[in-house]
Scaffold this active site. Structure first.
Site: not given
Length: 785
Positions: A67, A191, A237, A239, A312, A737
Site C-alpha cells: 500500500h 406528590c 433518580y 433514592y 481514570c 475519581h
C-alpha cells in the site's frame, strides 16, 4: 507524478464506505498523532493511520502490504479568543464545534514508493486520488464512532419507577419548597414536591432537600431534575435504589403537574455531564506540605493518560501494571517497536490485543510522549497525555460494563484485564504470560469441631480481598482508633468462619471451621481491602481510613497444612458421580437458589467451597459477586491439552471458491478469528504466503498444572515492599475519581509519583496520608527475607 497516475488507475485505492473504519486520531502502533511533527499518514487503501516517527510504521506498512499512497494529516490548535461573558446566562446550550473551528488542518499526498509528497488540495492530482482523499477527510473517525456508541448510557427501569402513584401538590414549581433555591430543582413524581438537590461539582448549589423529602416519605422513591428536561433528555433518580433510572410514561406523569416536556428546554447540565466534568477536573491533593504546587515530572515511565471522560479507572490500572518489570519486558521493545511478525499478522491492528499492549508499552515507557503540553495556556505545564481509546474499545468489546463510557470499579477492571490477557495468552516478548507473577496457592482447611477431622483444599488465586467492615466495627466498639490497620484485615481474613457441615466421619451435621492460609507467596501481591458493602443490595463505599506500612510481612499467615495430631476426613463418595463429575448437594443448591442466585453461580460457589455448606457457598458468592466472569458457564478443567484453533469448513469453502488454496484460506481464517472478510483482505495483502501456520507457542498450562508448578518452587518467604497504590475519591466506586501512586526512580533516587490522568507529579510523604482514606488496590513486591 507518474507513480501517482499508476496508483490511481490500480484497484488498490478506493473510496471509504459507511462500513469502513477510517483511523484519523493516532497511529495504529504508536501514540503519534496529527498534532505531532510530521502528523500521521492515513492509508488510502485500508484507511489505517501510520506514523513516520521513530519506527516509521508507514514505510513498514507499505513494504509489507504494498500500500503506497497515504493522506498525510496534520493538525494545529487554533488560538483561543476569549469571548465576552454575557451578563446573565438564560439557558445552557451545548454545541459541538466543528474541526474547522478548533484546528488548522494541513494535508498532503505521500507516495511511499518514491518517498515523495504532493500538496493537497491540488487539482493537478489524478481525480481518483482527490476523491479518496476527500472521502477520508469527510469520514467520521473510528475513534469518534466508538465514542458515540459507548456514550449511549444504559439507564434501566427499576421496580419503583414502574408503578408510580401520584397525588396533586399545588406548590410552586420554580423554587425549593424548603429554602427557595431556584436551580438544581427535583420534582417528586409521587406528590409533586419541589426540593433542591445535593451540592454538585463545579459550584452547582444545593441543600439536599429532595433527599430530605425522601427520608421523610420513604415510599416517595423517584424524582426528576427539572433543569434536565427536554424531548431528548431527563434525569430521573430513585433514592431507594440510589441510582439513575428510566421512568416509563414520564411525559404523562409530568403532565399531571402541568409540565409539557415537548415544550421544555434543557437549562442545566444533566448528571452524566456533571460526572464527566468532575472526573476530568477532579484533582487529588496537588500541593506539598509547604502548600506549593507539586512540580510535574517527565521522562521514561512517567507518561500520563488523557481522560476520555470516565476512563481514570482504566488509566490507573494500566499505570500500575506497566510499572511491573515483567510487563515492561513483555510489551516494550525500544529497538523495533511492534515486532515485524505482528505487523503482518493482522489485517486490523485495532482488533489485536497483543498489538495494543505493545502500543501501550511504547506509549508509557519510552518517554517520547512524557513532555510538557506546548498547546496549553496553563502556568503549570502538564502533559497532553496519550489517549487509550483504541485499547479501551478493544478490551471492553462485548462486555456490558467495560464497553461503556461510564465509570467502573478499578479492581473489577484489574481482574477482568488480567483474565483477558491470560485467556488470549498474550505473552509479548516473554516465553510465559506476565500475569503469572500474580499467582499463588491458598490452602483451605475445614475442621469438624466434633471429631477434629480436617479436609484440605488447595486453589490457585491472583489477588487478596480483605475484610474491612468487621475490623472497623470491632475497633469502634472497643473505643480504639478510627483507623483500621492493614494487618488487622489480614488477621480477620485468617480467622475464618464457622458453618454447619455434613461430616463424612461423624455421619451427621456438625459445626465446622474454615480457615485459609498461604501455601505459596506470589512475586507481586495484589491486595484489595473491601471498602464496599451492600446496603439493601446497593453497593456503598465505607469511609474507613486504612493505615498501612511500606513493608508487609505475611509469613505468619502461612498455611500449616495437616498437623501431626490431625487426621484427614475420608472422601465423600457422594460428591462425585460415576463419570467423575461433581455432584452438588441438592439441599445446599436449593437453599442458595432460594436466596436469588442463579444455578450457575450456586454451582461455582459450592465447587469453590468443597460442597461443604450453603452458608460457606453464600459467603463465597458475596465475595465474588463482582468477578467479571462470574456468569461464565461452569465446567471442570479435565484436559491439559491446549485448545486447537479451528475454523468451519463452510468458511474455508467460501474462500476457496474465489480461487485460493484451502491451506492458505485456513491460515487466513485462523489469523483473523474466522472473519471471512478480514481473511480475504489478509490474503490479498499477503499474495506470496505459503499457507503454512507458524509453529504453535508452548501450550498454556491448566490451573492444576500451574498450581503444581508453584508448589514445587522453593519457598522464598513472605516479605513484601509496597510499590503502588490505586486510590479512589468519591462516595461510590462507580463514580468519583481514580489515581495511582507508584514508587519510581526520579532524578536518580526513589520517589513516590502521583499519576492523575495527564498530571504526573512527584509527591512528598504528606500526600501519602491521603492514601489511607482512599487506597483501594495495593501492589506489593516480594523482597528477600
Amino acid at each position: 507524478m507518474d507513480s501517482l497516475v499508476k496508483a490511481a488507475s490500480s484497484s488498490k485505492i478506493s473510496l471509504p464506505t459507511l462500513s469502513d473504519h477510517v483511523y484519523k486520531d493516532d497511529c495504529m502502533f504508536s501514540f503519534d498523532t496529527p498534532f505531532d511533527e510530521g502528523g500521521i499518514d492515513i492509508c488510502m487503501t485500508c484507511f489505517q493511520a501510520l506514523s513516520r516517527g521513530k519506527y516509521n510504521y508507514t514505510k513498514r506498512h507499505s513494504r509489507l502490504f504494498k500500500h503506497d499512497l497515504f493522506l498525510n494529516y496534520r493538525k494545529t490548535p487554533k488560538a483561543i479568543k476569549p469571548d465576552e461573558q454575557p451578563q446573565k446566562m438564560l439557558k445552557l446550550e451545548i454545541k459541538e464545534k466543528t474541526e474547522d473551528e478548533l484546528f488548522d488542518l494541513e494535508t498532503a499526498i505521500y507516495d511511499a514508493s518514491t518517498n515523495s509528497s504532493y500538496d493537497y488540495p491540488n487539482n493537478n492530482l489524478p481525480t481518483m486520488i482527490q476523491l479518496v482523499a476527500d472521502g477520508i477527510l469527510k469520514a467520521t473517525s473510528s475513534d469518534k464512532q466508538q465514542q458515540i456508541k459507548a456514550w449511549r448510557q444504559e439507564v434501566k427501569v427499576c421496580r419503583h419507577s414502574k408503578n408510580i402513584s401520584q397525588s396533586k401538590n399545588n406548590g410552586s414549581l420554580t423554587a425549593c419548597t424548603d429554602c427557595g433555591l431556584e436551580e438544581n430543582l427535583w420534582l417528586c413524581l409521587e406528590c409533586g414536591h419541589i426540593g433542591c438537590g445535593r451540592k454538585q461539582f463545579g459550584g452547582v448549589p444545593g441543600n439536599s432537600h429532595a433527599v430530605s423529602h425522601n427520608k421523610e416519605f420513604p415510599d416517595h422513591h423517584v424524582a426528576v431534575k427539572l433543569g434536565s428536561l427536554s424531548l431528548n433528555s431527563a434525569d430521573c433518580y430513585c433514592y431507594t435504589c440510589d441510582d439513575d433510572v428510566k421512568v416509563p410514561n414520564l411525559s404523562s406523569l409530568l403532565k399531571f403537574y402541568g409540565i409539557d416536556i415537548a415544550h421544555h428546554e434543557k437549562t442545566e447540565k444533566n448528571l452524566t455531564e456533571l460526572q464527566i466534568e468532575q472526573n476530568v477536573k477532579w484533582d487529588f491533593k496537588m500541593d506539598g506540605s509547604n502548600g506549593e504546587a507539586l512540580n510535574p515530572v517527565f521522562g521514561k515511565g512517567l507518561t500520563g493518560f488523557k481522560n476520555l471522560g470516565n476512563s481514570c479507572y482504566l488509566a490507573s490500572v494500566l499505570q500500575v501494571l506497566f510499572s511491573i518489570p515483567e510487563f515492561a519486558k513483555a510489551y516494550y521493545d525500544s529497538t523495533d517497536g511492534v515486532p515485524e511478525s505482528l505487523l503482518s499478522r493482522s489485517s486490523d491492528p485495532a482488533d489485536d490485543l497483543e498489538i495494543q499492549m505493545y502500543k501501550l508499552g511504547d506509549g508509557l515507557l519510552s518517554g517520547r510522549y512524557s513532555v510538557p503540553d506546548k498547546f496549553t495556556t496553563e502556568v503549570v505545564k502538564y502533559q497532553r497525555g496519550i489517549r487509550p481509546s483504541g485499547f479501551k474499545h478493544l478490551v471492553g468489546k462485548g462486555d456490558p460494563q467495560f464497553s461503556t463510557m461510564q465509570q467502573q470499579d478499578a479492581f473489577e477492571f484489574w481482574s477482568y484485564l488480567v483474565d483477558q490477557l491470560e485467556k488470549a495468552d498474550v505473552r509479548g516478548l516473554l516465553d510465559y504470560s506476565p500475569v503469572d507473577v500474580f499467582k499463588f496457592v491458598l490452602e483451605t482447611k475445614i475442621r469438624c469441631t466434633k471429631c477434629g477431622g480436617v479436609r484440605l483444599k488447595k486453589e490457585l488465586d491472583e489477588s487478596m480481598c480483605l475484610p474491612v467492615e468487621e475490623v472497623d466495627t470491632r475497633n469502634r466498639k472497643l473505643g480504639k482508633s478510627d483507623k483500621v490497620l492493614l494487618e488487622q484485615c489480614f488477621d480477620e481474613w485468617r480467622k475464618g468462619s464457622q458453618f454447619e457441615y455434613q461430616c463424612p466421619a461423624c455421619k451427621s451435621r456438625q459445626m465446622a471451621t474454615s480457615t485459609q492460609g498461604f501455601k505459596t507467596f506470589p512475586k507481586y501481591l495484589v491486595v484489595n481491602p473491601q471498602r464496599i458493602k451492600l446496603v439493601n443490595w446497593v453497593p456503598v463505599k465505607l469511609s474507613v481510613a486504612i493505615k498501612f506500612g511500606e513493608h508487609l510481612s505475611l509469613s505468619q499467615y502461612r498455611s500449616d497444612g495437616k498437623l501431626d495430631d490431625e487426621r484427614e476426613l475420608p472422601d465423600d463418595d457422594k460428591d462425585k458421580d460415576d463419570s467423575g463429575e461433581i455432584t452438588f448437594n441438592p439441599d445446599f443448591l436449593t437453599a442458595l437458589m432460594g436466596m436469588g442466585f442463579t444455578e450457575n453461580r450456586c454451582k461455582k460457589a459450592l465447587y469453590n467451597t468443597a460442597n461443604t455448606s450453603a452458608e460457606a457457598a453464600a459467603n463465597w458468592l458475596f465475595e465474588h459477586m463482582d468477578d467479571p466472569h462470574i456468569d461464565d458457564p461452569f465446567h471442570l478443567e479435565t484436559s491439559a491439552s491446549a485448545k486447537q484453533p479451528s475454523v468451519s469448513q463452510q468458511d474455508i469453502d467460501s474462500i476457496t471458491s474465489m480461487g485460493f488454496a484451502a491451506q492458505l484460506a485456513k491460515k487466513a481464517l485462523i489469523l483473523n478469528n474466522s472473519n471471512v472478510e478480514q481473511a480475504v483482505n489478509w490474503i490479498f495483502a499477503n499474495p506470496d504466503d505459503d499457507g503454512k501456520l507458524p509453529e504453535p507457542a508452548q501450550p498454556r498450562k491448566t490451573s492444576e498444572q500451574q498450581l503444581e508448578d508453584l508448589l514445587a518452587q522453593p519457598d522464598m518467604g513472605g516479605e513484601y515492599s509496597l510499590m503502588g497504590v490505586i486510590c479512589h475519591k468519591g462516595t461510590s466506586i462507580h463514580s468519583g475519581h481514580y489515581v495511582a501512586f507508584i514508587k519510581k526512580h526520579v532524578d536518580g533516587h526513589a520517589a513516590w509519583v502521583l499519576f492523575n490522568d495527564e498530571k504526573v507529579v512527584a509527591v512528598d510523604e504528606s500526600v501519602l496520608s491521603e492514601v489511607e482514606v482512599s487506597g483501594y488496590i495495593y501492589l506489593y513486591e516480594k523482597v528477600a527475607s
